[in-house]
Design a protein around this motif. Structure first.
Motif, PDB file in Angstrom:
ATOM      1  N   ALA A 264       0.829  -1.209   0.000  1.00 27.00           N
ATOM      2  CA  ALA A 264       0.000   0.000   0.000  1.00 27.00           C
ATOM      3  C   ALA A 264       0.862   1.257   0.000  1.00 27.00           C
ATOM      4  CB  ALA A 264      -0.925  -0.026   1.213  1.00 27.00           C
ATOM      5  N   ARG A 265       1.956   1.233   0.725  1.00 27.68           N
ATOM      6  CA  ARG A 265       2.818   2.406   0.802  1.00 27.68           C
ATOM      7  C   ARG A 265       3.596   2.627  -0.485  1.00 27.68           C
ATOM      8  NH1 ARG A 265       5.296   1.382   6.909  1.00 27.68           N
ATOM      9  NH2 ARG A 265       3.489   2.216   8.095  1.00 27.68           N
ATOM     10  N   LEU A 266       4.063   1.541  -1.087  1.00 24.68           N
ATOM     11  CA  LEU A 266       4.905   1.666  -2.280  1.00 24.68           C
ATOM     12  C   LEU A 266       4.081   1.677  -3.566  1.00 24.68           C
ATOM     13  CD1 LEU A 266       7.862  -0.697  -1.272  1.00 24.68           C
ATOM     14  CD2 LEU A 266       7.765   1.809  -1.134  1.00 24.68           C
ATOM     15  N   GLY A 267       2.907   1.092  -3.544  1.00 23.56           N
ATOM     16  CA  GLY A 267       2.026   1.078  -4.713  1.00 23.56           C
ATOM     17  C   GLY A 267       2.546   0.247  -5.864  1.00 23.56           C
ATOM     18  N   HIS A 268       3.513  -0.646  -5.602  1.00 22.74           N
ATOM     19  CA  HIS A 268       4.112  -1.445  -6.673  1.00 22.74           C
ATOM     20  C   HIS A 268       4.542  -2.782  -6.087  1.00 22.74           C
ATOM     21  CE1 HIS A 268       6.629  -2.598 -10.068  1.00 22.74           C
ATOM     22  NE2 HIS A 268       6.047  -1.601 -10.757  1.00 22.74           N
TER      23      HIS A 268
ATOM     24  N   LEU B   2      -8.506  -5.917  -1.081  1.00 23.28           N
ATOM     25  CA  LEU B   2      -7.737  -4.783  -0.565  1.00 23.28           C
ATOM     26  C   LEU B   2      -7.186  -3.885  -1.667  1.00 23.28           C
ATOM     27  CD1 LEU B   2      -5.756  -6.718   2.206  1.00 23.28           C
ATOM     28  CD2 LEU B   2      -7.773  -5.259   2.526  1.00 23.28           C
ATOM     29  N   PHE B   3      -6.934  -4.481  -2.853  1.00 22.17           N
ATOM     30  CA  PHE B   3      -6.295  -3.724  -3.926  1.00 22.17           C
ATOM     31  C   PHE B   3      -7.066  -3.850  -5.234  1.00 22.17           C
ATOM     32  CE2 PHE B   3      -2.436  -2.443  -1.862  1.00 22.17           C
ATOM     33  CZ  PHE B   3      -2.163  -3.416  -0.908  1.00 22.17           C
ATOM     34  N   GLN B   4      -6.895  -2.828  -6.051  1.00 20.06           N
ATOM     35  CA  GLN B   4      -7.291  -2.892  -7.456  1.00 20.06           C
ATOM     36  C   GLN B   4      -6.028  -3.121  -8.267  1.00 20.06           C
ATOM     37  OE1 GLN B   4      -9.303   0.784  -8.392  1.00 20.06           O
ATOM     38  NE2 GLN B   4     -11.111   0.277  -7.133  1.00 20.06           N
ATOM     39  N   ARG B   5      -6.039  -4.156  -9.105  1.00 19.79           N
ATOM     40  CA  ARG B   5      -4.840  -4.548  -9.838  1.00 19.79           C
ATOM     41  C   ARG B   5      -4.932  -4.038 -11.271  1.00 19.79           C
ATOM     42  NH1 ARG B   5      -6.267  -7.903  -5.952  1.00 19.79           N
ATOM     43  NH2 ARG B   5      -4.702  -9.026  -4.732  1.00 19.79           N
ATOM     44  N   SER B   6      -3.825  -3.404 -11.711  1.00 23.02           N
ATOM     45  CA  SER B   6      -3.797  -2.877 -13.084  1.00 23.02           C
ATOM     46  C   SER B   6      -2.359  -2.765 -13.556  1.00 23.02           C
ATOM     47  CB  SER B   6      -4.485  -1.502 -13.158  1.00 23.02           C
ATOM     48  OG  SER B   6      -4.392  -0.969 -14.464  1.00 23.02           O
TER      49      SER B   6
ATOM     50  N   GLU C 281      -8.331   1.106   1.786  1.00 22.69           N
ATOM     51  CA  GLU C 281      -8.140   2.425   2.384  1.00 22.69           C
ATOM     52  C   GLU C 281      -8.685   2.470   3.813  1.00 22.69           C
ATOM     53  OE1 GLU C 281      -8.455   5.111  -1.741  1.00 22.69           O
ATOM     54  OE2 GLU C 281     -10.093   5.091  -0.263  1.00 22.69           O
ATOM     55  N   SER C 282      -9.798   1.811   4.006  1.00 22.49           N
ATOM     56  CA  SER C 282     -10.413   1.811   5.339  1.00 22.49           C
ATOM     57  C   SER C 282      -9.593   1.011   6.352  1.00 22.49           C
ATOM     58  CB  SER C 282     -11.825   1.234   5.237  1.00 22.49           C
ATOM     59  OG  SER C 282     -12.433   1.170   6.505  1.00 22.49           O
ATOM     60  N   LEU C 283      -8.998  -0.096   5.917  1.00 23.80           N
ATOM     61  CA  LEU C 283      -8.275  -0.990   6.838  1.00 23.80           C
ATOM     62  C   LEU C 283      -6.804  -0.632   7.017  1.00 23.80           C
ATOM     63  CD1 LEU C 283      -9.768  -4.416   5.717  1.00 23.80           C
ATOM     64  CD2 LEU C 283     -10.307  -3.136   7.795  1.00 23.80           C
ATOM     65  N   LEU C 284      -6.265   0.204   6.147  1.00 25.81           N
ATOM     66  CA  LEU C 284      -4.829   0.511   6.222  1.00 25.81           C
ATOM     67  C   LEU C 284      -4.418   1.134   7.554  1.00 25.81           C
ATOM     68  CD1 LEU C 284      -2.074   0.570   4.897  1.00 25.81           C
ATOM     69  CD2 LEU C 284      -2.684   2.780   3.856  1.00 25.81           C
ATOM     70  N   PRO C 285      -5.131   2.126   8.105  1.00 26.31           N
ATOM     71  CA  PRO C 285      -4.708   2.689   9.401  1.00 26.31           C
ATOM     72  C   PRO C 285      -4.653   1.659  10.524  1.00 26.31           C
ATOM     73  CG  PRO C 285      -6.310   4.122   8.334  1.00 26.31           C
ATOM     74  CD  PRO C 285      -6.296   2.844   7.553  1.00 26.31           C
ATOM     75  N   THR C 286      -5.629   0.757  10.521  1.00 27.44           N
ATOM     76  CA  THR C 286      -5.622  -0.294  11.551  1.00 27.44           C
ATOM     77  C   THR C 286      -4.448  -1.233  11.352  1.00 27.44           C
ATOM     78  OG1 THR C 286      -8.038  -0.207  11.683  1.00 27.44           O
ATOM     79  CG2 THR C 286      -6.964  -2.157  12.591  1.00 27.44           C
ATOM     80  N   ALA C 287      -4.157  -1.575  10.096  1.00 28.51           N
ATOM     81  CA  ALA C 287      -3.026  -2.446   9.807  1.00 28.51           C
ATOM     82  C   ALA C 287      -1.716  -1.788  10.224  1.00 28.51           C
ATOM     83  CB  ALA C 287      -2.998  -2.782   8.315  1.00 28.51           C
ATOM     84  N   GLU C 288      -1.582  -0.503   9.977  1.00 25.54           N
ATOM     85  CA  GLU C 288      -0.366   0.216  10.376  1.00 25.54           C
ATOM     86  C   GLU C 288      -0.232   0.258  11.901  1.00 25.54           C
ATOM     87  OE1 GLU C 288      -1.148   3.852   8.293  1.00 25.54           O
ATOM     88  OE2 GLU C 288       0.280   3.367   6.701  1.00 25.54           O
ATOM     89  N   ALA C 289      -1.371   0.441  12.574  1.00 28.17           N
ATOM     90  CA  ALA C 289      -1.348   0.449  14.038  1.00 28.17           C
ATOM     91  C   ALA C 289      -0.934  -0.915  14.595  1.00 28.17           C
ATOM     92  CB  ALA C 289      -2.720   0.846  14.581  1.00 28.17           C
TER      93      ALA C 289
END
Length: 295
Positions: free
Chosen positions: A13-17, A47-51, A62-70
């Protein structure tokens, strides 16, 4: 759900790649993809859209990322705390104690000192007669033990803590007739005794055997910490620790016979083969501070 799956999710999610995330995680790209898919299956959301080799967060991501980071932050804090604690003394300390009042043994302050200084050590106490305390320490069934004895027990290391004096306590009503009594007459009275092998048992027998007598035992008591209450109830005579005997005598709860004093020692017994173990060294150090014993 595993922590490494959450780490893969946050990194991607942070790197986008995917490729860059695999490099950052020191994994192959298929391994990262597998972790992400496993996490999605576990959570039941995408969790992701792949393209075109790139991944972008969808709404659930996007909704779960803050919880995952915590969660990752908490995991890092847990690891840091564990690293900080690494090397501290830990384990179970099996401590034997005689049947005695806890304030006399200073067990409360001793336990508090261990809790404060050795937070990873779990203390477990067992109340046993003196003979078993010595045997269990020497055979490793106890890590160490407080014990009361007239002489240092064999086959263990012995750290004397304080001297202990015992007096002869007799129920009220018997004192007048005992003022001129001899040891034979004293032995014929009803006596309260501790269990076989206890410090009370050995001290009482030794006191009479030195005078060529044997006491008439009417009751054996496991709870030696409260034997004075039975003397007050006029159940029989007993050897009482001097502090307890004088306190009861002052309250006129019972009488004291003569000026006979039976001497013993409260000590700390531990196995010779484990005296160099760090945990035992630390506990003995705390014990010496508590009892103000110089090396």
């Amino acid at each position: 759900m595993e922590i490494y799956q959450i780490r893969a999710f946050v990194t991607v999610a942070r790197l986008g790649h995917l490729t860059r995330a695999a490099e950052a995680l020191h994994l192959t790209q298929p391994a990262v993809t597998a972790q992400i898919k496993a996490l999605e299956q576990s959570l039941g959301v995408s969790l992701f859209q792949r393209s075109g080799g790139k991944l972008s967060l969808d709404k659930a991501g996007e909704s779960l990322l803050p919880t995952a980071e915590a969660l990752l932050k908490l995991g890092s804090e847990l690891k840091a705390q564990a690293t900080q604690l690494h090397g501290q003394l830990q384990g179970q300390f099996e401590l034997g104690i005689p049947s005695e009042r806890m304030d006399f043994l200073r067990l409360g302050p001793f336990t508090q000192a261990i809790t404060n200084s050795l937070p990873l050590v779990h203390l477990h106490t067992r109340v046993l007669p003196a003979e078993q305390l010595s045997e269990y320490v020497s055979t490793g069934r106890l890590t160490a033990a407080f014990a009361i004895a007239a002489h240092p027990p064999r086959d263990v290391q012995w750290l004397p803590l304080r001297s202990v004096v015992y007096r002869i306590a007799v129920p009220n009503g018997l004192h007048e007739q005992l003022q001129a009594a001899n040891w034979r007459e004293l032995a014929a009275l009803p006596w309260l005794d501790g269990p076989s092998g206890s410090h009370s048992h050995w001290l009482l027998r030794d006191m009479f055997e030195k005078r060529g007598q044997s006491p008439r035992i009417v009751m054996q008591i496991d709870d030696l910490a409260n034997i004075d209450s039975l003397v007050m109830a006029k159940t029989g005579c007993a050897l009482l620790r001097e502090e307890v005997a004088l306190e009861g005598f002052k309250r006129q709860a019972f009488s004291l016979w003569g000026n006979v004093r039976v001497n013993a020692t409260l000590g700390f017994a531990y196995p010779s083969e484990t005296e160099a173990q760090p945990l035992l060294i630390a506990v003995i150090s705390l014990l010496k501070q508590l009892w103000k014993i110089d090396d």
